[in-house]
Each structure stands twice: as structure tokens, then as C-alpha cells.
Design an enzyme around this catalytic site. Structure first.
Site, PDB file in Angstrom:
ATOM      1  N   ASN A  31       4.224  11.476 153.295  1.00 40.33           N
ATOM      2  CA  ASN A  31       3.488  12.640 153.806  1.00 40.33           C
ATOM      3  C   ASN A  31       1.984  12.355 153.699  1.00 40.33           C
ATOM      4  O   ASN A  31       1.571  11.391 153.051  1.00 40.33           O
ATOM      5  CB  ASN A  31       3.890  13.922 153.067  1.00 40.33           C
ATOM      6  CG  ASN A  31       3.764  13.791 151.573  1.00 40.33           C
ATOM      7  OD1 ASN A  31       2.746  13.311 151.068  1.00 40.33           O
ATOM      8  ND2 ASN A  31       4.794  14.188 150.844  1.00 40.33           N
ATOM      9  N   VAL A  40      13.556   9.279 152.005  1.00 39.80           N
ATOM     10  CA  VAL A  40      13.229   7.863 151.823  1.00 39.80           C
ATOM     11  C   VAL A  40      12.136   7.707 150.778  1.00 39.80           C
ATOM     12  O   VAL A  40      12.178   6.790 149.951  1.00 39.80           O
ATOM     13  CB  VAL A  40      12.659   7.222 153.106  1.00 39.80           C
ATOM     14  CG1 VAL A  40      12.649   5.709 152.985  1.00 39.80           C
ATOM     15  CG2 VAL A  40      13.394   7.629 154.335  1.00 39.80           C
ATOM     16  N   ASP A  41      11.137   8.580 150.835  1.00 41.15           N
ATOM     17  CA  ASP A  41       9.990   8.477 149.931  1.00 41.15           C
ATOM     18  C   ASP A  41      10.441   8.519 148.464  1.00 41.15           C
ATOM     19  O   ASP A  41      10.041   7.672 147.655  1.00 41.15           O
ATOM     20  CB  ASP A  41       9.019   9.621 150.235  1.00 41.15           C
ATOM     21  CG  ASP A  41       7.703   9.458 149.508  1.00 41.15           C
ATOM     22  OD1 ASP A  41       6.767   8.919 150.115  1.00 41.15           O
ATOM     23  OD2 ASP A  41       7.626   9.852 148.342  1.00 41.15           O
ATOM     24  N   SER A 123      10.297  10.842 160.404  1.00 42.71           N
ATOM     25  CA  SER A 123      10.212  12.260 160.828  1.00 42.71           C
ATOM     26  C   SER A 123      11.540  12.961 161.108  1.00 42.71           C
ATOM     27  O   SER A 123      11.545  14.153 161.399  1.00 42.71           O
ATOM     28  CB  SER A 123       9.307  12.425 162.064  1.00 42.71           C
ATOM     29  OG  SER A 123       7.947  12.352 161.716  1.00 42.71           O
ATOM     30  N   THR A 124      12.662  12.243 161.079  1.00 41.26           N
ATOM     31  CA  THR A 124      13.920  12.893 161.491  1.00 41.26           C
ATOM     32  C   THR A 124      14.707  13.503 160.326  1.00 41.26           C
ATOM     33  O   THR A 124      15.823  13.975 160.525  1.00 41.26           O
ATOM     34  CB  THR A 124      14.841  11.923 162.259  1.00 41.26           C
ATOM     35  OG1 THR A 124      15.250  10.870 161.383  1.00 41.26           O
ATOM     36  CG2 THR A 124      14.160  11.354 163.473  1.00 41.26           C
ATOM     37  N   GLY A 125      14.114  13.513 159.128  1.00 47.48           N
ATOM     38  CA  GLY A 125      14.761  14.172 157.995  1.00 47.48           C
ATOM     39  C   GLY A 125      14.111  15.516 157.754  1.00 47.48           C
ATOM     40  O   GLY A 125      14.215  16.441 158.566  1.00 47.48           O
ATOM     41  N   ALA A 126      13.380  15.618 156.654  1.00 47.96           N
ATOM     42  CA  ALA A 126      12.714  16.873 156.297  1.00 47.96           C
ATOM     43  C   ALA A 126      11.741  17.341 157.378  1.00 47.96           C
ATOM     44  O   ALA A 126      11.519  18.546 157.536  1.00 47.96           O
ATOM     45  CB  ALA A 126      11.973  16.691 154.977  1.00 47.96           C
ATOM     46  N   TYR A 127      11.172  16.408 158.141  1.00 46.25           N
ATOM     47  CA  TYR A 127      10.185  16.773 159.162  1.00 46.25           C
ATOM     48  C   TYR A 127      10.811  17.277 160.464  1.00 46.25           C
ATOM     49  O   TYR A 127      10.097  17.705 161.372  1.00 46.25           O
ATOM     50  CB  TYR A 127       9.219  15.615 159.412  1.00 46.25           C
ATOM     51  CG  TYR A 127       8.094  15.523 158.383  1.00 46.25           C
ATOM     52  CD1 TYR A 127       8.073  16.365 157.274  1.00 46.25           C
ATOM     53  CD2 TYR A 127       7.063  14.611 158.526  1.00 46.25           C
ATOM     54  CE1 TYR A 127       7.054  16.292 156.335  1.00 46.25           C
ATOM     55  CE2 TYR A 127       6.032  14.537 157.593  1.00 46.25           C
ATOM     56  CZ  TYR A 127       6.033  15.379 156.494  1.00 46.25           C
ATOM     57  OH  TYR A 127       5.017  15.306 155.577  1.00 46.25           O
TER      58      TYR A 127
HETATM   59  P1  ADP Z   1      10.633  12.738 157.066  1.00 46.67           P
HETATM   60  O1  ADP Z   1       9.949  13.649 156.073  1.00 46.67           O
HETATM   61  O2  ADP Z   1       9.659  11.800 157.763  1.00 46.67           O
HETATM   62  O3  ADP Z   1      11.517  13.459 158.000  1.00 46.67           O
HETATM   63  P2  ADP Z   1      12.886  11.893 155.376  1.00 46.67           P
HETATM   64  O4  ADP Z   1      12.826  10.890 154.275  1.00 46.67           O
HETATM   65  O5  ADP Z   1      13.171  13.304 155.022  1.00 46.67           O
HETATM   66  O6  ADP Z   1      11.487  11.725 156.158  1.00 46.67           O
HETATM   67  O7  ADP Z   1      13.972  11.441 156.441  1.00 46.67           O
HETATM   68  C1  ADP Z   1      13.791  10.405 157.373  1.00 46.67           C
HETATM   69  C2  ADP Z   1      15.123   9.699 157.601  1.00 46.67           C
HETATM   70  O8  ADP Z   1      15.374   8.806 156.525  1.00 46.67           O
HETATM   71  C3  ADP Z   1      16.354  10.606 157.666  1.00 46.67           C
HETATM   72  O9  ADP Z   1      17.210  10.122 158.682  1.00 46.67           O
HETATM   73  C4  ADP Z   1      17.003  10.405 156.287  1.00 46.67           C
HETATM   74  O10 ADP Z   1      18.397  10.611 156.328  1.00 46.67           O
HETATM   75  C5  ADP Z   1      16.709   8.949 156.057  1.00 46.67           C
HETATM   76  N1  ADP Z   1      16.778   8.451 154.668  1.00 46.67           N
HETATM   77  C6  ADP Z   1      16.806   9.136 153.495  1.00 46.67           C
HETATM   78  N2  ADP Z   1      16.876   8.280 152.453  1.00 46.67           N
HETATM   79  C7  ADP Z   1      16.904   7.023 152.969  1.00 46.67           C
HETATM   80  C8  ADP Z   1      16.992   5.698 152.431  1.00 46.67           C
HETATM   81  N3  ADP Z   1      17.050   5.478 151.122  1.00 46.67           N
HETATM   82  N4  ADP Z   1      16.989   4.638 153.304  1.00 46.67           N
HETATM   83  C9  ADP Z   1      16.912   4.837 154.632  1.00 46.67           C
HETATM   84  N5  ADP Z   1      16.819   6.039 155.206  1.00 46.67           N
HETATM   85  C10 ADP Z   1      16.821   7.123 154.390  1.00 46.67           C
END
Ligand code: ADP
Length: 179
Positions: A31, A40-41, A123-127
Site C-alpha cells: 500500500n 501477499v504483503d 490489486s485483485t485482493g483487498a483492493y
Molecule cells: P491488493 O491489496 O493489491 O489487492 P492482496 O494481497 O490483498 O493485494 O491480494 C492480491 C492477490 O494476491 C490476491 O489474488 C490474493 O489472493 C493473492 N495472494 C495472497 N497471498 C499471496 C501469496 N502469498 N502469494 C501469492 N499471491 C497471494
């Protein structure tokens, strides 16, 4: 897992956890404050240890639509590229910002002359960016970059869940047909 050659560079789509992938640089879905988060973060900071966050604090932040580099702590990678994708909300210039986040990582790859790079689906998770809209932007930006001279020999999209992998596989087909 699917593998393709784009101008001599290997492009792989695979399901998995990005922290476990052996590449020169791993991209983080960060972020703008680089303050840490879930998804992922969280996984990268947990696996990589506290030095990554110490470097993030010194950097202070990163504008949406771009990326900054840190070292990778305990991970196998040499660098983490912290990319800030847009929150999918007002539908104005989100596509451009998403493209910018990917492009900044590719620019960092050239700056550091790395040969292998792994992306998550920014961006396809929490965002909340819909996967079927984000996947073609991600893939097109990478493929355009690979048509130019590059230090990269391998780019891997590491997609956490089956649905995201399928969205990227579907989005890749028409882009390959263009080549
Ligand atoms: P954002 O806030 O940019 O949307 P997120 O981390 O919430 O980022 O999600 C982005 C993508 O990464 C989603 O598809 C999520 O399922 C995926 N993700 C979560 N953890 C991991 C991981 N350890 N390795 C790869 N992809 C992940």
C-alpha cells in the site's frame, strides 16, 4: 502451470505462494504508506523478517501506480519490488495506475539487471479490482515490455487461487494470438 516464450523470455503462469518462489526479485502488493498489510504483503513480511519493514520505513511510502525496491531479508530473492496498485473504487484512471504499478516493476528489473521476476496479481485482493479486468492489463504490460531489449529471462505470475490462475490463463490467449 503454463509456460510460454515471448521474444525468447519465459512467461509462466502458476498457482502458489509467491514467498516460496526462487527468483531474483519478488513483487509485493503493497500500500502507498508501505506500512504493511494482509494478503501477499503480510506473507512477504512474515517470511522475509523485519529488515524489509525497516527499509520500507526509511523509504516512507510509494505513490499509487509505481513501485520501490528493498532487499529481501530472509527470502531467497535478492530484492522485493513493492508495487502499489489502485483501489478499485471510482473507476477513473485505475487501469492506468495498475499498468503503472507493473511497468515500474519492469523498470526496476532493468535498473537492477535482474534475470527473473515474480508477480502476484496486484490489486485483485483487498483492493477489489476484478480479476478478469486486471489480468489483461498485467499480462499486456509484461508482454509489451518483453518485446524490447531486456535483462529478464523469466517472468512468473504466481497466482494464489485457482480462479485467479484461470482468469490469467484466459486473458493470455488473445494476447499470444497477437504475437
Ligand atoms: P491488493 O491489496 O493489491 O489487492 P492482496 O494481497 O490483498 O493485494 O491480494 C492480491 C492477490 O494476491 C490476491 O489474488 C490474493 O489472493 C493473492 N495472494 C495472497 N497471498 C499471496 C501469496 N502469498 N502469494 C501469492 N499471491 C497471494
Amino acid at each position: 502451470m503454463t509456460t510460454h516464450k515471448i521474444d525468447g523470455v519465459t512467461l509462466t503462469l502458476q498457482q502458489g505462494n509467491i514467498v516460496a518462489v526462487a527468483v531474483d526479485a519478488i513483487v509485493n502488493a503493497a500500500n502507498a504508506s508501505l506500512a504493511g498489510g494482509g494478503g501477499v504483503d503480510g506473507a512477504i513480511h512474515r517470511a522475509g523478517g523485519p529488515t524489509i519493514m525497516q527499509e520500507c520505513r526509511k523509504l516512507g511510502g510509494c505513490p499509487t501506480g509505481s513501485a520501490v525496491a528493498t532487499s529481501a531479508g530472509n527470502l531467497q530473492a535478492r530484492y522485493i519490488f513493492h508495487a502499489v496498485g489502485p483501489i478499485y473504487r471510482d473507476h477513473s484512471n485505475e487501469a492506468q495506475l495498475l499498468k503503472g504499478a507493473y511497468q515500474s516493476c519492469l523498470d526496476l528489473a532493468e535498473q537492477y539487471q535482474i534475470t527473473s521476476l515474480a508477480f502476484p496479481s496486484l490489486s485483485t485482493g483487498a483492493y477489489g479490482y476484478p480479476r478478469h479486468l486486471a489480468a489483461p492489463i498485467a499480462l499486456q504490460t509484461v508482454i509489451e515490455h518483453l518485446h524490447k531489449p531486456t535483462s529478464l529471462q523469466q517472468v512468473i505470475f504466481v497466482l494464489f487461487d485457482e480462479k485467479t490462475l484461470q482468469a490469467y490463463q484466459k486473458a493470455l490467449q488473445p494476447l499470444l494470438a497477437d504475437d
